[in-house]
Write a protein that holds these residues in place. Structure first.
Motif, PDB file in Angstrom:
ATOM      1  N   ASP A 120       0.828  -1.191   0.000  1.00 27.32           N
ATOM      2  CA  ASP A 120       0.000   0.000   0.000  1.00 27.32           C
ATOM      3  C   ASP A 120       0.865   1.245   0.000  1.00 27.32           C
ATOM      4  O   ASP A 120       2.015   1.216   0.435  1.00 27.32           O
ATOM      5  N   ARG A 262      -8.308  -1.746  -5.906  1.00 27.46           N
ATOM      6  CA  ARG A 262      -7.495  -0.666  -5.353  1.00 27.46           C
ATOM      7  C   ARG A 262      -8.382   0.441  -4.810  1.00 27.46           C
ATOM      8  O   ARG A 262      -9.225   0.975  -5.512  1.00 27.46           O
ATOM      9  N   GLN A 273      -4.512   1.710  -1.492  1.00 21.09           N
ATOM     10  CA  GLN A 273      -4.404   0.383  -0.903  1.00 21.09           C
ATOM     11  C   GLN A 273      -4.932  -0.637  -1.895  1.00 21.09           C
ATOM     12  O   GLN A 273      -5.971  -0.430  -2.507  1.00 21.09           O
ATOM     13  N   THR A 317      -4.190   1.232   7.429  1.00 17.77           N
ATOM     14  CA  THR A 317      -4.782   0.241   6.553  1.00 17.77           C
ATOM     15  C   THR A 317      -6.207  -0.019   7.008  1.00 17.77           C
ATOM     16  O   THR A 317      -6.456  -0.223   8.189  1.00 17.77           O
TER      17      THR A 317
END
Lengths: 451, 167
Positions: A120, A262, A273, A317
């Motif tokens: 990422d 994505r 990410q 994340t």
């Protein structure tokens, strides 16, 4: 993974360079030290100021103490930042990524390509101002598997990500392709929709009602000062809730790329990410009360290695795949991730005799499975549907407590890696629970063989 | 009925060593008995009003009862532990009040731990723990004789390798 015997089928070929090998490789961007230093300098200045002003420092005048604190904090922070940058190098060879760190204690982290779960890119606000980004490499298992490379230029970060993902998928890497494959746009969420969704979401409504209730109470009690103070406090709090979500999900887009889905999002700090299709362990669809009536839902995924990520940081994340979306978009994304698994309505219900242990919720529990996956649904105020593809099932559990034994109930759980997905059938009829579990074992076995 | 629910699927349960009963008793009953003795001694010797010493003695008696119950629980708990090596999955069952049955496909095992604390080592038993990518799995087989634990570990690792299907 700490234990090399852990997953022997993944063990990489012995790498030629041991930890003792000379640390060759590349440094990250030279500004890294400066930026990291600034962040640490804030902490340094704050703590020095606290200690100098708090306890006093003999008879030194306040302004001297402050000056010492600011200069000292900056110097310490910058020095630490520079040293850390100077002693950090990364190497990407044919088999793995290696990151060497440390001034006195050298650490070397190796990440074999085939173990890389995802790569990422995050652009924290400060770094973004300088056109820099950090690269996060995630591996499965272990508490701190994976690493963060901080900072590269955005261009470099993208190129490195492409290289790593190509290697991780065992593809030929073509360095001449300049840009990240953007892929097809699958979904986007406008800030307005996220804002609206937040405003009608249950926790926000409860927060508003609670705040207003408190304020009314203080007014009735004749505490005008408390009331005014309360208005400010509650107001800031609510704005914060909305602001955080809206800023975090600003300009949310979901693209389908060859590597996976994505996600790009964020107003101040941007995050990009990628969730590889094959790494999705399960999907959860959340439909809060009001959203359900408007046909909206939120989509979360279980990805091995994401559970411990989390954090409050805006660029952390996230396992949220769609912050808010219409039914049609949700269905499309689900079909991409777990083909065919979502079509079946779960049909096994909790029996009515479960009411003593599960007064309201028993009516809303359903589990079921089709050829592709296992589905569990629960919740009335916020309906949650968890879907686990059969070939991703980790293990299956049946359990029963003393009350359940009396009532002839048992709970079946389908285990997935830690995350938002929780495919449980609580308080089902005992024999049904057992047969659901055994059937799931069979389906999972067949699916694994096919996969 | 409940035993029916947790009956093995294929081959019968393999039970674990009676030494586990001993281990559980030493771990749980001994401290309770010690506590009872301390309470009783305090109740007799302390120069406190008689009401307090009766309360202490009562507590000591209750602790002894608790210890007696724990004594019998230890054996039931040991008998509740069972595992079965099926063709494709390992099934583990345990618990007296809260019963639990976990089925772990061999291909899903990430790693297998064998552990033995000093007490277990003295009694010649060990605990085998199975780990998958999910922490919920938490499948533990306590009280395996040491050789059986090693055999099971090797067997599971072997099966995991041949059937491994990644995460």
């Amino acid at each position: 993974m700490s234990d090399p015997d852990a997953a022997p089928q993944h063990t990489p070929p012995p790498a030629p360079a041991g930890p003792a090998a000379p640390a060759v490789g590349r440094r990250t961007h030279p500004l890294t030290g400066l930026l990291q230093g600034v962040l640490w300098a804030f902490a340094g200045v704050a703590s020095l100021t606290g200690s100098l002003l708090g306890d006093g420092w003999g008879n030194v005048p306040t302004w001297v103490a402050l000056l010492v604190a600011v200069v000292g904090g900056l110097a310490l922070g910058e020095a630490a930042g520079f040293l850390q940058w100077y002693f950090t190098r990364y190497v990407i060879d044919t088999a793995e990524v290696r990151v060497e760190r440390g001034i006195l204690t050298k650490t070397s982290r190796r990440m074999p390509f085939e173990r890389i779960q995802s790569v990422d890119i995050a652009e924290p606000l400060l770094a973004r101002a300088f056109g820099l980004a950090e690269l996060r490499i995630d591996m499965a298992g272990g508490d701190d598997a994976g690493t963060t490379l901080r900072f590269l230029t955005l261009e470099e970060a993208r190129a490195t990500r492409r290289l790593l993902l190509d290697r991780a998928h065992g593809r030929e890497h073509d360095a001449s392709v300049r840009h990240d494959v953007q892929g097809d746009l699958v979904a986007e969420a406008s800030p307005a929709q996220v804002l609206l969704g937040t405003l009608v979401s249950l926790d926000f409504v409860i927060a508003v009602l609670g705040g207003v209730g408190l304020l009314v109470a203080s007014l009735v009690a004749g505490q005008v000062v408390v009331f005014l103070g309360g208005v400010v406090a509650v107001g800031t709090w609510l704005i914060q809730i909305v602001g955080q979500r809206v800023i975090r999900q600003w300009g949310f887009t979901l693209h389908r790329t060859p590597d996976g889905l994505r996600i790009e999002r964020g107003l101040l700090s941007r995050t990009s990410q990628t969730i590889p299709f094959a790494r999705v362990q399960g999907v959860a669809v959340h439909e809060p009360f009001v959203w359900r009536r408007l046909g909206w839902s939120r989509l979360d995924v279980d990805v091995a290695g994401y559970a411990k990520a989390g954090g409050d940081d805006a660029t952390a994340t996230s396992s949220t795949l769609l912050p808010i979306a219409d039914r049609e978009v949700t269905a499309r994304v689900l079909e991409t991730l777990v083909p065919g698994a979502f079509s079946a309505e779960p049909d096994v219900q909790a029996p009515s005799r479960a009411w003593p242990v599960d007064p309201v919720a028993w009516r809303f529990r359903r589990v079921g499975s089709n050829e592709q996956g296992f589905t569990a649904r629960e919740g009335w105020v916020e309906r949650r549907t968890s879907v686990v593809p059969h070939h991703k099932v980790q293990s299956v559990e049946v359990r029963q407590g003393p009350l359940g034994r009396r009532l002839g109930l048992a709970t079946v759980e389908i285990h997935t890696p830690d995350g938002p997905v929780d495919a449980d059938g609580k308080n089902l009829d005992a024999e049904t629970a057992r047969s659901v579990a055994l059937a799931e074992l069979d389906l999972a076995r067949t699916a694994r063989r096919g996969a | 009925m409940s035993d029916d629910l947790f009956r093995p699927v294929g081959p019968p349960w393999q039970r674990v060593s009676p030494a586990l009963t001993k281990a559980l008793r030493i771990l749980c009953v001994l401290p309770l008995l010690l506590l009872a003795v301390v309470l009783a001694v305090l109740g007799v010797l302390l120069p406190v009003p008689s009401v307090v010493s009766w309360v202490l003695l009562g507590a000591a008696a209750a602790t002894v009862l608790g210890a007696a119950w724990t004594w019998s629980w230890a054996d039931r708990s040991r008998r509740a532990v069972g595992y079965a090596e099926q063709e494709d999955d390992l099934i583990v069952s345990s618990g007296v009040m809260f019963r639990r049955l976990v089925a772990v496909p061999y291909g899903r095992m990430q790693f297998v731990d064998v552990s033995a604390d000093p007490l277990e080592r003295w009694l010649g038993i060990a605990t085998v723990t199975l780990h998958t990518a999910s922490t919920e799995t938490a499948a533990e087989i306590p009280g395996l004789p040491a050789e059986e634990a090693t055999r099971l570990r090797n067997r599971l690792t072997e099966l995991g390798e041949s059937r491994g299907s990644g995460v």
